[in-house]
Design a protein around this motif. Structure first.
Motif, PDB file in Angstrom:
ATOM      1  N   VAL A  29       7.565   4.797   4.778  1.00 55.49           N
ATOM      2  CA  VAL A  29       8.030   3.692   5.629  1.00 55.49           C
ATOM      3  C   VAL A  29       7.363   3.786   6.997  1.00 55.49           C
ATOM      4  O   VAL A  29       6.900   2.777   7.552  1.00 55.49           O
ATOM      5  CB  VAL A  29       9.572   3.718   5.767  1.00 55.49           C
ATOM      6  N   ALA A  30       7.290   4.996   7.556  1.00 60.66           N
ATOM      7  CA  ALA A  30       6.645   5.181   8.859  1.00 60.66           C
ATOM      8  C   ALA A  30       5.187   4.747   8.829  1.00 60.66           C
ATOM      9  O   ALA A  30       4.700   4.078   9.757  1.00 60.66           O
ATOM     10  CB  ALA A  30       6.754   6.648   9.285  1.00 60.66           C
ATOM     11  N   ALA A  31       4.469   5.095   7.759  1.00 60.62           N
ATOM     12  CA  ALA A  31       3.051   4.720   7.646  1.00 60.62           C
ATOM     13  C   ALA A  31       2.900   3.208   7.536  1.00 60.62           C
ATOM     14  O   ALA A  31       2.008   2.611   8.162  1.00 60.62           O
ATOM     15  CB  ALA A  31       2.436   5.413   6.435  1.00 60.62           C
ATOM     16  N   LYS A  35       0.824  -1.211   0.000  1.00 57.72           N
ATOM     17  CA  LYS A  35       0.000   0.000   0.000  1.00 57.72           C
ATOM     18  C   LYS A  35       0.860   1.263   0.000  1.00 57.72           C
ATOM     19  O   LYS A  35       0.540   2.249  -0.677  1.00 57.72           O
ATOM     20  CB  LYS A  35      -0.925  -0.025   1.221  1.00 57.72           C
ATOM     21  N   HIS A  36       1.959   1.230   0.740  1.00 53.20           N
ATOM     22  CA  HIS A  36       2.787   2.432   0.890  1.00 53.20           C
ATOM     23  C   HIS A  36       4.073   2.376   0.062  1.00 53.20           C
ATOM     24  O   HIS A  36       4.950   3.227   0.224  1.00 53.20           O
ATOM     25  CB  HIS A  36       3.115   2.653   2.367  1.00 53.20           C
ATOM     26  N   GLY A  37       4.160   1.397  -0.824  1.00 50.63           N
ATOM     27  CA  GLY A  37       5.286   1.334  -1.753  1.00 50.63           C
ATOM     28  C   GLY A  37       6.623   1.056  -1.095  1.00 50.63           C
ATOM     29  O   GLY A  37       7.647   1.612  -1.494  1.00 50.63           O
ATOM     30  N   VAL A  38       6.631   0.188  -0.080  1.00 46.89           N
ATOM     31  CA  VAL A  38       7.864  -0.162   0.621  1.00 46.89           C
ATOM     32  C   VAL A  38       8.306  -1.550   0.160  1.00 46.89           C
ATOM     33  O   VAL A  38       7.545  -2.519   0.242  1.00 46.89           O
ATOM     34  CB  VAL A  38       7.673  -0.149   2.152  1.00 46.89           C
ATOM     35  N   SER A  39       9.541  -1.652  -0.298  1.00 46.33           N
ATOM     36  CA  SER A  39      10.057  -2.920  -0.829  1.00 46.33           C
ATOM     37  C   SER A  39      10.637  -3.772   0.291  1.00 46.33           C
ATOM     38  O   SER A  39      11.415  -3.293   1.117  1.00 46.33           O
ATOM     39  CB  SER A  39      11.138  -2.641  -1.880  1.00 46.33           C
TER      40      SER A  39
END
Length: 370
Positions: free
Chosen positions: A346-348, A311-315
């Motif tokens: 990343v925090a989200a 959802k937040h685009g973190v790999s």
């Protein structure tokens, strides 16, 4: 009649002049290095008065990057980096020597990784196991520790993962080390070897070579490769798998060079410390966030855990599981993410992930190497 001795070679005048020039430059370098050291001592006094950390790896990286950017050559940038790291390590030792726990004895790759990160002036504390490295760091007898966490061919060091679970330490840096394994022995041949001694990871990384060249020799796991070298120095029937440095330290022959099965064999080492010794390093733009989580054992739990990342685009760059040892077939999941917790996405993602987890712990956030 005594033999006539050949005449002593006559030194080339041009060569002598160049040597004199080098001697003069060396004198200038020594004077400037000591001037730098005096300034570093003053910095140390200010840090001691203000209660700020003495060792700042981000500052080391900034200085080295600045020097490399200004480097006109012919020295290569990687050599300039090595020189300046040692200069800064020596100056830091005047401010406050850094006590660093590593897997011993002398000559381990863990020691090599610590020297690459802290420089040769660090005060190394040699431990018999990674358990002892964690304990020394957590108890404060060492300010930092260095432990192996992952090899490119054999995967994670499971004991290190287990120790991260409940330790108060966190990861503040990493070292990616090219590992070349050598066969070491008191004798200079392969004849008569009854046992090969090494850390279990090294034995696994060299299993094809050992099966081909020493099929009848016992493979005996020991606490470290350097410990294997120490034992091999005491018994001519033994050989060890270890570094060239270990061969020098224990007076052993290198009877076979680079016996690892994979030519490009790298191991990641984590630098650990207590949060009060060093807080999480600031974001650099090329960071890794490591965490361990567990989720309720129900259908779709793993899928739900990955949704916040997408959802937040973190790999996610690594996912490992370890048994929780509850008797209920539950697992802890060790995850590496691209990015730093100070970055909004990343925090989200971490906030939403934490809400889904029965257990959640950030092991560390640190600049990625290699």
């Amino acid at each position: 009649m005594a033999e006539d001795k050949p005449p002593a070679p006559v030194a080339n005048p041009a060569l002598l002049a160049l040597r004199d020039q080098i001697d003069a430059l060396d004198g200038q370098l020594l004077r400037l290095l000591n001037e730098r050291a005096h300034v570093a001592e003053q910095v140390g006094e200010l840090k001691r008065r203000d209660g700020t950390p003495f060792f700042r790896p981000d500052r080391v990286a900034q200085v080295i990057h600045k020097i490399q950017a200004a480097n006109p050559g012919p020295l290569k940038n990687e050599h300039v980096a090595a020189i300046w790291r040692e200069i800064m390590s020596a100056c830091l030792a005047l401010e406050s020597p850094q006590r660093v726990a590593v897997l011993g004895p002398m000559g381990t790759f863990c020691e090599q990784a610590a020297i690459e990160y802290f420089g040769g002036a660090a005060d190394l504390i040699y431990c018999s196991s990674f358990d002892d490295v964690f304990h020394a760091t957590a108890s404060g007898s060492a300010q930092y520790g260095v432990v192996g966490v992952e090899n490119m061919t054999e995967g994670v060091v499971t004991r290190s993962l287990d120790l991260f679970l409940h330790t108060p330490t966190h990861v503040v840096g990493e070292v990616s080390l090219l590992i070349r394994h050598n066969l070491l022995r008191k004798e200079s041949s392969l004849n008569g070897i009854k046992a090969v001694l090494a850390h279990p990871q090294a034995l696994a990384q060299c299993q094809n070579w050992l099966s081909k060249h020493l099929p009848d020799a016992e493979r005996r796991a020991v606490s470290s490769n350097a410990e294997g070298a120490r034992l091999a120095a005491e018994n001519p029937d033994f050989c060890a798998i270890a570094s060239e440095r270990a061969a020098t330290l224990f007076g052993l022959h290198i009877v076979a060079h680079a016996i690892q099965d994979e030519a490009y064999n790298r191991t990641r080492f984590a630098v650990i410390t207590l949060p009060q010794t060093m807080a999480t390093p600031p974001a650099t733009g090329r960071d890794c966030t490591s965490l361990v989580v567990s989720v309720t054992n129900k259908p779709g739990a793993m899928h739900d855990m990955l949704v916040p990342l997408k959802k937040h685009g973190v790999s996610m760059t690594r996912l490992e599981s370890r048994p929780a040892r509850t008797g209920q077939w539950e697992y802890y999941f060790y995850i590496d993410l691209d990015g730093h917790p100070s970055e909004p996405n990343v925090a989200a993602a971490l906030e939403e992930l934490r809400a889904l987890c029965a257990f959640y712990k950030v092991i560390g956030a640190y600049p990625r190497k290699g």
